[in-house]
Design a protein around this motif. Structure first.
Motif, short mmCIF file in Angstrom:
data_model
loop_
_atom_site.label_atom_id
_atom_site.label_comp_id
_atom_site.label_asym_id
_atom_site.label_seq_id
_atom_site.Cartn_x
_atom_site.Cartn_y
_atom_site.Cartn_z
N ARG A 141 0.83 -1.20 0.00
CA ARG A 141 0.00 0.00 0.00
C ARG A 141 0.87 1.26 0.00
O ARG A 141 0.55 2.24 -0.69
CB ARG A 141 -0.94 -0.01 1.22
N GLU A 142 1.97 1.23 0.76
CA GLU A 142 2.86 2.39 0.81
C GLU A 142 3.48 2.67 -0.55
O GLU A 142 3.76 3.82 -0.89
CB GLU A 142 3.96 2.14 1.84
N HIS A 143 3.72 1.61 -1.33
CA HIS A 143 4.29 1.78 -2.66
C HIS A 143 3.24 1.71 -3.75
O HIS A 143 3.57 1.67 -4.94
CB HIS A 143 5.38 0.72 -2.90
N ASP A 144 1.97 1.68 -3.34
CA ASP A 144 0.84 1.68 -4.26
C ASP A 144 0.93 0.54 -5.27
O ASP A 144 0.87 0.74 -6.48
CB ASP A 144 0.74 3.02 -4.99
N LEU A 145 1.06 -0.67 -4.76
CA LEU A 145 1.14 -1.87 -5.59
C LEU A 145 -0.15 -2.66 -5.39
O LEU A 145 -0.43 -3.09 -4.27
CB LEU A 145 2.34 -2.73 -5.20
N VAL A 146 -0.93 -2.84 -6.45
CA VAL A 146 -2.23 -3.50 -6.28
C VAL A 146 -2.39 -4.75 -7.14
O VAL A 146 -3.29 -5.54 -6.90
CB VAL A 146 -3.39 -2.52 -6.58
N GLU A 165 -5.43 -1.69 -17.25
CA GLU A 165 -6.86 -1.83 -16.98
C GLU A 165 -7.11 -2.51 -15.63
O GLU A 165 -7.96 -2.08 -14.85
CB GLU A 165 -7.52 -2.64 -18.09
N ARG A 166 -6.35 -3.57 -15.37
CA ARG A 166 -6.53 -4.29 -14.11
C ARG A 166 -6.14 -3.42 -12.93
O ARG A 166 -6.79 -3.44 -11.88
CB ARG A 166 -5.71 -5.58 -14.12
N GLY A 167 -5.05 -2.66 -13.09
CA GLY A 167 -4.60 -1.79 -12.01
C GLY A 167 -5.64 -0.73 -11.69
O GLY A 167 -5.92 -0.46 -10.51
N ARG A 168 -6.22 -0.12 -12.71
CA ARG A 168 -7.26 0.89 -12.49
C ARG A 168 -8.48 0.27 -11.82
O ARG A 168 -9.09 0.87 -10.94
CB ARG A 168 -7.64 1.55 -13.82
N ARG A 169 -8.83 -0.96 -12.25
CA ARG A 169 -10.00 -1.63 -11.67
C ARG A 169 -9.77 -1.98 -10.20
O ARG A 169 -10.66 -1.79 -9.36
CB ARG A 169 -10.29 -2.90 -12.48
N GLU A 170 -8.57 -2.47 -9.88
CA GLU A 170 -8.25 -2.83 -8.49
C GLU A 170 -8.27 -1.61 -7.59
O GLU A 170 -8.67 -1.69 -6.42
CB GLU A 170 -6.87 -3.50 -8.43
N ARG A 171 -7.83 -0.47 -8.10
CA ARG A 171 -7.78 0.74 -7.28
C ARG A 171 -9.16 1.31 -6.98
O ARG A 171 -9.30 2.17 -6.11
CB ARG A 171 -6.89 1.79 -7.95
N LEU A 172 -10.17 0.85 -7.72
CA LEU A 172 -11.53 1.31 -7.48
C LEU A 172 -12.26 0.44 -6.45
O LEU A 172 -13.33 0.82 -5.98
CB LEU A 172 -12.32 1.31 -8.80
N ILE A 173 -11.67 -0.71 -6.10
CA ILE A 173 -12.32 -1.61 -5.15
C ILE A 173 -12.20 -1.03 -3.73
O ILE A 173 -11.10 -0.68 -3.30
CB ILE A 173 -11.67 -3.01 -5.19
#
Length: 209
Positions: A141-146, A165-173
């Motif tokens: 989370r500190e390095h913004d890895l999703v 696309e997957r990264g953007r989707r994960e960040r919306l969860i």
């Protein structure tokens, strides 16, 4: 430490908020705040995007912080690796403990009370694995890895591409949904251990007969 103040000053010069800057370089607002307060450092890809947004060079941004950045990031990478190994190991031990617990009850016909130490051991191992997972989650989370690809790139010291696309989707969860998912996978692991143990016990009992 100068990088955090440089990012904050450059952002102020452009008149943009932490949220706006985060959106431009595909990270969370919390990550920007962490950088500006020198709690963590950007990776190579983020530095490149920051330099493009600010219209400057990476060298001007990092100045005297290069060695400190490398040391801090390397420490986080090594810690993440150790936690991942520990989590995997303790989950494997938990599954073995569950198998042994089921075998005690089915093959040797021990009572629930007699098998409580084994069940408690399985819970303790699960708790340790969960603790390691939460610690690793904090580093990610500190390095913004999703995503797995982002973690793997960070693990190997490569640029992290967050604009997927997957990264953007994960960040919306929502965070609560992620917690539910983690607990669900943990319970699934315990269930797998139980059913494997039951299967092994049944096979053992059949062979003995």
């Amino acid at each position: 430490m100068e990088l955090g103040s440089h990012i904050k000053a450059r952002r102020a010069e452009l008149g943009i908020s932490q949220d706006e800057l985060a959106g431009r370089i595909y990270v969370s607002r919390q990550t920007i705040s962490s950088w500006e307060n020198d709690k963590t450092y950007p990776d190579v890809q983020s530095l490149l995007l920051l330099s493009q947004v600010f219209g400057t060079t990476i060298d001007e941004l990092v100045r005297g912080d290069v060695d400190t950045m490398k040391e801090t990031v390397e420490k986080d990478v090594q810690l993440l690796k150790r936690l991942s190994y520990a989590m995997t190991g303790f989950i494997a031990l938990m599954v073995l403990a569950m198998i042994w617990w089921v075998a005690q009850m089915t093959v040797w016909d021990l009572s629930i009370v007699q098998t409580l130490p084994t069940a408690a051991l399985a819970l303790v191992l699960w708790g340790i694995a969960l603790f390691a997972e939460r610690w690793a989650k904090r580093i990610k989370r500190e390095h913004d890895l999703v995503t797995y690809q982002e973690v793997l790139a960070f693990w190997n010291g490569e640029p992290v591409d967050r604009d997927t696309e997957r990264g953007r989707r994960e960040r919306l969860i929502p965070r609560w949904m992620k917690v539910v998912r983690i607990v669900g996978w943990a319970l699934f692991g315990m269930a797998v251990g139980f059913f494997i143990g039951y299967g092994v016990a049944w096979l053992t009992e059949t062979l003995i007969r």
